[in-house]
Design a protein around this motif. Structure first.
Motif, PDB file in Angstrom:
ATOM      1  N   LEU A   1      -9.920  -4.560   7.458  1.00 63.50           N
ATOM      2  CA  LEU A   1      -8.729  -5.303   7.879  1.00 63.50           C
ATOM      3  C   LEU A   1      -8.949  -6.010   9.214  1.00 63.50           C
ATOM      4  N   PHE A   2      -9.771  -5.436  10.070  1.00 59.47           N
ATOM      5  CA  PHE A   2     -10.095  -6.142  11.318  1.00 59.47           C
ATOM      6  C   PHE A   2     -10.965  -7.363  11.025  1.00 59.47           C
ATOM      7  N   LEU A   3     -11.876  -7.243  10.069  1.00 56.85           N
ATOM      8  CA  LEU A   3     -12.658  -8.406   9.647  1.00 56.85           C
ATOM      9  C   LEU A   3     -11.744  -9.485   9.070  1.00 56.85           C
ATOM     10  N   LEU A   4     -10.743  -9.065   8.300  1.00 54.89           N
ATOM     11  CA  LEU A   4      -9.777 -10.028   7.768  1.00 54.89           C
ATOM     12  C   LEU A   4      -9.022 -10.704   8.910  1.00 54.89           C
ATOM     13  N   THR A   5      -8.642  -9.931   9.906  1.00 51.90           N
ATOM     14  CA  THR A   5      -7.951 -10.483  11.083  1.00 51.90           C
ATOM     15  C   THR A   5      -8.788 -11.586  11.733  1.00 51.90           C
ATOM     16  N   LEU A   6     -10.063 -11.284  11.984  1.00 51.68           N
ATOM     17  CA  LEU A   6     -10.930 -12.268  12.642  1.00 51.68           C
ATOM     18  C   LEU A   6     -11.149 -13.491  11.765  1.00 51.68           C
ATOM     19  N   THR A   7     -11.258 -13.270  10.461  1.00 54.40           N
ATOM     20  CA  THR A   7     -11.487 -14.400   9.547  1.00 54.40           C
ATOM     21  C   THR A   7     -10.277 -15.313   9.509  1.00 54.40           C
ATOM     22  N   LEU A   8      -9.086 -14.737   9.406  1.00 56.12           N
ATOM     23  CA  LEU A   8      -7.885 -15.569   9.422  1.00 56.12           C
ATOM     24  C   LEU A   8      -7.766 -16.327  10.738  1.00 56.12           C
TER      25      LEU A   8
ATOM     26  N   ALA B   1       0.844  -1.197   0.000  1.00 55.13           N
ATOM     27  CA  ALA B   1       0.000   0.000   0.000  1.00 55.13           C
ATOM     28  C   ALA B   1       0.875   1.242   0.000  1.00 55.13           C
ATOM     29  N   CYS B   2       0.240   2.400  -0.173  1.00 51.19           N
ATOM     30  CA  CYS B   2       0.923   3.690  -0.175  1.00 51.19           C
ATOM     31  C   CYS B   2       0.186   4.668   0.740  1.00 51.19           C
ATOM     32  N   GLY B   3       0.916   5.629   1.300  1.00 51.50           N
ATOM     33  CA  GLY B   3       0.303   6.734   2.024  1.00 51.50           C
ATOM     34  C   GLY B   3      -0.571   6.276   3.174  1.00 51.50           C
ATOM     35  N   THR B   4      -1.762   6.857   3.252  1.00 56.02           N
ATOM     36  CA  THR B   4      -2.708   6.524   4.314  1.00 56.02           C
ATOM     37  C   THR B   4      -3.026   5.034   4.333  1.00 56.02           C
ATOM     38  N   SER B   5      -3.169   4.427   3.167  1.00 60.12           N
ATOM     39  CA  SER B   5      -3.466   2.990   3.106  1.00 60.12           C
ATOM     40  C   SER B   5      -2.328   2.166   3.692  1.00 60.12           C
ATOM     41  N   TYR B   6      -1.106   2.648   3.542  1.00 59.09           N
ATOM     42  CA  TYR B   6       0.048   1.972   4.151  1.00 59.09           C
ATOM     43  C   TYR B   6      -0.073   1.981   5.674  1.00 59.09           C
ATOM     44  N   TYR B   7      -0.521   3.089   6.235  1.00 58.78           N
ATOM     45  CA  TYR B   7      -0.694   3.156   7.694  1.00 58.78           C
ATOM     46  C   TYR B   7      -1.809   2.224   8.155  1.00 58.78           C
ATOM     47  N   ALA B   8      -2.851   2.060   7.332  1.00 55.78           N
ATOM     48  CA  ALA B   8      -3.877   1.064   7.653  1.00 55.78           C
ATOM     49  C   ALA B   8      -3.256  -0.327   7.691  1.00 55.78           C
ATOM     50  N   GLY B   9      -2.352  -0.596   6.754  1.00 55.67           N
ATOM     51  CA  GLY B   9      -1.672  -1.882   6.732  1.00 55.67           C
ATOM     52  C   GLY B   9      -0.796  -2.101   7.948  1.00 55.67           C
ATOM     53  N   LEU B  10      -0.110  -1.045   8.408  1.00 57.98           N
ATOM     54  CA  LEU B  10       0.716  -1.165   9.606  1.00 57.98           C
ATOM     55  C   LEU B  10      -0.134  -1.493  10.828  1.00 57.98           C
ATOM     56  N   THR B  11      -1.311  -0.888  10.913  1.00 58.05           N
ATOM     57  CA  THR B  11      -2.225  -1.201  12.017  1.00 58.05           C
ATOM     58  C   THR B  11      -2.665  -2.660  11.944  1.00 58.05           C
ATOM     59  N   ALA B  12      -2.981  -3.105  10.725  1.00 59.61           N
ATOM     60  CA  ALA B  12      -3.428  -4.485  10.547  1.00 59.61           C
ATOM     61  C   ALA B  12      -2.357  -5.488  10.954  1.00 59.61           C
ATOM     62  N   LYS B  13      -1.099  -5.133  10.795  1.00 63.52           N
ATOM     63  CA  LYS B  13      -0.015  -6.036  11.209  1.00 63.52           C
ATOM     64  C   LYS B  13      -0.132  -6.357  12.700  1.00 63.52           C
TER      65      LYS B  13
END
Length: 605
Positions: free
Chosen positions: A408-415, A295-307
């Motif tokens: 991304l939180f839904l993805l977390t719970l699904t995984l 991801a880039c920019g703001t979306s990258y920060y969403a990805g960091l949170t998802a980690k």
């Protein structure tokens, strides 16, 4: 970033072109223009102001025609100036607009200059116009097919010729371009939004396609020059969400739309199941052993949170890569990794290129989190989760970010569920918290009056620090980005524990330090970091949870969020940071929705 509209019709298309440009303004631009075929001649109007000013020019000159192209430009080659604005002409015969970047433009410019072509701009786009004119031998469609073979880089182009009325030719490579099909008329655009209200019959051109638009037909050939059949899709683009309504700016409107946007994104989610991400999700999620987020920019920060979330709850290792860097370094591919791309527009060039690079490395399990169901990213990925933020016009992303976090939180719970690491009790509790998010965010939005008071202080500053720990560090990064994007205040974010390893040298009474202080396991350590700031005379501005036991005192300003929200706390804490950036920019008098030098949809590398 840059927008194209083109049309061939039996009616005056000027209003269609202008309205299309208005619908593309959200992408960001610094000049705009229209060219039309008028009585056997090429005519155009260009402006370095807004589309509204271009519209006034057109009205004053009475510019009208049946064939034409229009463009909004975000400057890459050449400053934002009238002579660099599109459309570009070549010898009063060829008119052309272009999205993207031509990497071999210097070579082509030298070649065409030697042939006697005079360049009026510094753009790479004018090179294409002159190349088409040089190759032209009476058939524009054939000419464009020849011309694009000489181009290196990314492009979407629309071109018409003085000598062939009722014909527009388009081509795409690395930049999106669509066809709108009408009755006795046809259209080109870089975004289906541009054609809303004109046609809902959309054809998505594929990489390397060249298209010939005439009144009664649309003819497409692929990169090899062979006839290509592309499906016609019925696409209903809702534009009501793009109306400003009672708000002063789109950014303000979109901040306050977040309870609705999150509610819409969660609509129909009654239980956690892989099918939320597509029919193929279960066997893929079962198989994967890691996650790669691009991801880039703001979306990258969403990805960091998802980690933080995925590794904590699902126990699956996660790497988060800046998309613009990933494809240019040697990496170790893992064919058992799930590649997740995150993009508001689904057209982000760097992220698309990173996705293709990952696939070329043998990483074939791909999922996108995206706000636009008809975008290139969705078409390129094996699976998709479409956030339902609605149209986001403000360049600084707000509701798209919070809905990405929800996805991304839904993805977390699904995984976690697929891996056998989520109990029924945990699932029920997390779902309960997610359904309560719209109410919790509404309470956070009610803090606006207190934040306005802080903004008056921030408006007089030129630098700011943002601190967070753990999963709130990416939220600090996002808060700093928002402030710098729209207020032009230099802002940096750090993990609070890193303060003493360098950034503390910057702290004075003139340096506001914004601190995210949820009542979590790191709170006491965070308080120690805050004391380091106060000992150096720094001014602390703390967003604390209601029960975090941080009180206001000299040099410590505290706003309390209504509740602590556990793992979902980052979604709540980003809301006041958005409001702080918005009201600081408002106090400084900047262009909130269209900050300088930035674009909404970044479609060039």
């Amino acid at each position: 970033m840059c927008g194209i509209v083109g049309a061939v019709a039996q009616r005056n298309i000027t209003p269609i072109l202008v309205e299309g440009l208005k619908r593309l303004e959200y992408r960001g631009y610094d000049s705009c223009g229209v060219a039309l075929h008028v009585d056997g001649q090429l005519r155009r109007a260009r402006s370095t102001a807004r589309v509204a000013e271009l519209e006034q020019q057109i009205a004053q000159t009475g510019l009208a025609g049946f064939t034409g192209i229009a463009h909004t430009r975000w400057a890459t080659h050449g400053a934002p100036a009238s002579h660099n604005a599109h459309p570009h002409f070549s010898r009063e015969r060829i008119a052309l607009v272009h999205n993207g970047i031509i990497e071999n433009h210097d070579e082509l410019r030298a070649e065409l200059s030697a042939l006697g072509y005079v360049f009026e701009s510094q753009t790479d786009t004018e090179v294409i116009a002159h190349l088409v004119d040089h190759l032209y031998a009476g058939d524009l469609f054939d000419t464009v097919q020849q011309a694009v073979k000489r181009l290196t880089g990314a492009y979407a182009i629309a071109v018409f010729c003085r000598d062939e009325p009722h014909r527009v030719v388009g081509a795409r490579h690395g930049s999106p371009l669509i066809v709108g099909v009408g009755r006795g008329e046809n259209f080109l655009a870089s975004d289906a939004m541009a054609l809303a209200g004109t046609t809902d019959q959309i054809v998505y051109l594929e990489e390397g396609d060249v298209v010939d638009l005439q009144l009664q037909r649309v003819w497409i050939v692929d990169a090899q020059g062979k006839p290509a059949r592309r499906a016609v899709n019925t696409v209903h683009v809702h534009t009501g969400a793009a109306e400003l309504g009672p708000y002063r700016h789109y950014m303000q409107k979109e901040i306050f739309e977040q309870p609705r946007a999150i509610g819409d994104t969660l609509e129909g989610v009654k239980t956690i199941m892989p099918e939320l991400f597509g029919d193929k999700a279960f066997p893929i999620f079962k198989q994967i052993d890691s996650v790669l987020i691009l991801a880039c920019g703001t979306s990258y920060y969403a990805g960091l949170t998802a980690k933080y979330w995925i590794e904590s709850v699902a126990k699956v290792p996660v790497n988060v890569e800046i998309a613009s860097e990933y494809r240019y370094r040697d990496s170790v591919p893992n064919p058992n990794a799930l590649v997740v791309t995150i993009s508001q527009s689904g057209e982000t060039a760097d992220t698309l290129a990173a996705l293709k690079h990952a696939r070329a490395q043998g990483m074939l399990h791909t999922l996108t989190v995206c706000n636009v169901a008809t975008s290139a990213m969705v078409r390129e990925c094996e699976m998709a989760f479409i956030t339902r933020a609605g149209v986001e016009v403000g360049v600084a992303s707000t509701k798209a970010f919070s809905t990405q976090l929800v996805a991304l939180f839904l993805l977390t719970l699904t995984l976690a569920q697929v891996k056998g690491r989520l109990s029924e009790e945990q699932e029920a509790e997390y779902l309960k918290q997610m359904r309560h998010l719209p109410v919790a965010i509404a309470s956070a939005l009610a803090l606006e009056p207190q934040i306005i008071a802080w903004a008056d202080d921030f408006a007089r500053k030129e630098n700011a620090l943002f601190l967070g720990r753990g999963m709130h560090y990416p939220i600090a990064l996002e808060g700093a980005l928002k402030l710098k994007e729209i207020s032009y205040i230099h802002a940096e974010a750090y993990p609070a524990g890193e303060l003493k390893h360098g950034p503390l040298a910057l702290v004075t009474e003139e340096m506001p330090v914004v601190t995210i202080a949820p009542n979590d396991a790191l709170l006491e350590k965070l308080k120690s970091n805050m004391q380091e700031v106060r000992a150096r005379g720094g001014q602390l501005y703390v967003f604390a949870d209601a029960d975090s036991r941080i009180t206001s005192s000299e040099g410590v300003h505290v706003i309390r969020l209504p509740e602590h929200y556990g793992l979902l706390s980052p979604i709540l804490h980003v809301i006041p940071l958005q409001l702080l950036a918005y009201h600081t920019a408002l106090a400084r008098g900047t262009d909130v929705d269209k900050p300088r030098n930035l674009a909404k949809s970044v479609t060039v590398e």
